[in-house]
Design a protein around this motif. Structure first.
Motif, mmCIF file in Angstrom:
data_model
loop_
_atom_site.group_PDB
_atom_site.id
_atom_site.type_symbol
_atom_site.label_atom_id
_atom_site.label_comp_id
_atom_site.label_asym_id
_atom_site.label_seq_id
_atom_site.Cartn_x
_atom_site.Cartn_y
_atom_site.Cartn_z
ATOM 1 N N SER A 30 0.841 -1.201 -0.092
ATOM 2 C CA SER A 30 -0.034 0.071 -0.149
ATOM 3 C C SER A 30 0.832 1.236 -0.001
ATOM 4 O O SER A 30 1.785 1.586 0.823
ATOM 5 N N ASN A 32 1.015 4.592 1.072
ATOM 6 C CA ASN A 32 0.342 5.477 1.807
ATOM 7 C C ASN A 32 0.547 6.933 1.548
ATOM 8 O O ASN A 32 -0.485 7.700 1.690
ATOM 9 N N VAL A 33 1.458 7.501 1.039
ATOM 10 C CA VAL A 33 1.787 8.798 0.813
ATOM 11 C C VAL A 33 2.484 8.741 -0.518
ATOM 12 O O VAL A 33 3.326 8.021 -0.742
ATOM 13 N N THR A 52 -2.122 11.999 0.956
ATOM 14 C CA THR A 52 -1.987 10.469 1.622
ATOM 15 C C THR A 52 -3.206 10.012 0.813
ATOM 16 O O THR A 52 -3.857 10.640 0.343
ATOM 17 N N SER A 53 -3.342 8.593 1.335
ATOM 18 C CA SER A 53 -4.262 7.684 0.643
ATOM 19 C C SER A 53 -5.737 8.654 1.170
ATOM 20 O O SER A 53 -6.540 8.150 0.305
ATOM 21 N N ASN A 73 -6.753 7.082 -6.347
ATOM 22 C CA ASN A 73 -6.382 5.695 -5.957
ATOM 23 C C ASN A 73 -6.753 4.748 -6.587
ATOM 24 O O ASN A 73 -5.853 3.721 -6.516
ATOM 25 N N ASN A 76 -4.141 4.297 -9.103
ATOM 26 C CA ASN A 76 -2.727 4.608 -8.287
ATOM 27 C C ASN A 76 -1.941 5.753 -9.251
ATOM 28 O O ASN A 76 -0.742 5.617 -9.483
ATOM 29 N N ARG A 98 5.622 6.542 -0.581
ATOM 30 C CA ARG A 98 5.939 5.750 0.509
ATOM 31 C C ARG A 98 4.891 4.742 1.007
ATOM 32 O O ARG A 98 3.790 4.834 1.157
ATOM 33 N N THR A 99 5.581 3.590 1.519
ATOM 34 C CA THR A 99 4.803 2.540 1.977
ATOM 35 C C THR A 99 5.378 2.337 3.433
ATOM 36 O O THR A 99 6.519 2.698 3.842
ATOM 37 N N ASN A 100 4.391 2.027 4.511
ATOM 38 C CA ASN A 100 4.736 1.906 5.898
ATOM 39 C C ASN A 100 5.105 0.398 6.139
ATOM 40 O O ASN A 100 6.015 0.140 6.968
ATOM 41 N N TRP A 101 4.724 -0.385 5.369
ATOM 42 C CA TRP A 101 5.033 -1.859 5.437
ATOM 43 C C TRP A 101 5.167 -2.732 4.007
ATOM 44 O O TRP A 101 4.024 -2.869 3.411
ATOM 45 N N ASN A 103 8.799 -0.709 4.854
ATOM 46 C CA ASN A 103 9.095 0.910 4.984
ATOM 47 C C ASN A 103 9.998 1.244 3.895
ATOM 48 O O ASN A 103 11.113 0.845 3.763
#
Length: 117
Positions: A30, A32-33, A52-53, A73, A76, A98-101, A103
């Motif tokens: 995902s 996110n930003v 952000t999403s 979204n 994409n 950027r993805t959080n997971w 990272n």
């Protein structure tokens, strides 16, 4: 992995407009930003705008009131509508995701924006 492809850059006279697009490849991760950064000759890369999403936006002072960042979204894709362009906006504009997971941070190849006076 995420791939980002920018388009829409070009040459425009001061006061004109351009719309940049950045399409992200399909990914299991995902994003996110997403955002736009720019780098002018002899200067460091700087933030222009992020989104952000969920649609929350952040703008550099230089972009506020003139630029609008948006995001689709489903596609994409992130956009940067640039109005009332100034010569100081001349730079290579880079798309960022950027993805959080995991990272991770991803960058496009950049698209040149040149504003003539």
């Amino acid at each position: 992995q995420v791939q980002l492809v920018e388009s829409g850059g070009g040459l425009v006279q001061a006061g004109g407009s351009l719309r940049l697009s950045c399409a992200a490849s399909e990914s299991r991760f995902s994003i996110n930003v997403m955002g736009w950064y720019r780098q002018a000759p002899g200067k460091q890369r700087e933030l222009v705008a992020t989104i952000t999403s969920g649609g929350s936006t952040n703008y550099a002072d230089s972009a506020k009131g003139r630029f609008t960042i948006s995001r689709d979204n489903a596609k994409n894709t992130v956009y940067l509508q640039m109005n009332t362009l100034k010569p100081e906006d001349t730079a290579v504009y880079y798309c960022n995701g950027r993805t959080n997971w995991p990272n991770r941070e991803y960058w496009g190849q950049g698209t040149q924006v040149t504003v003539s006076s």
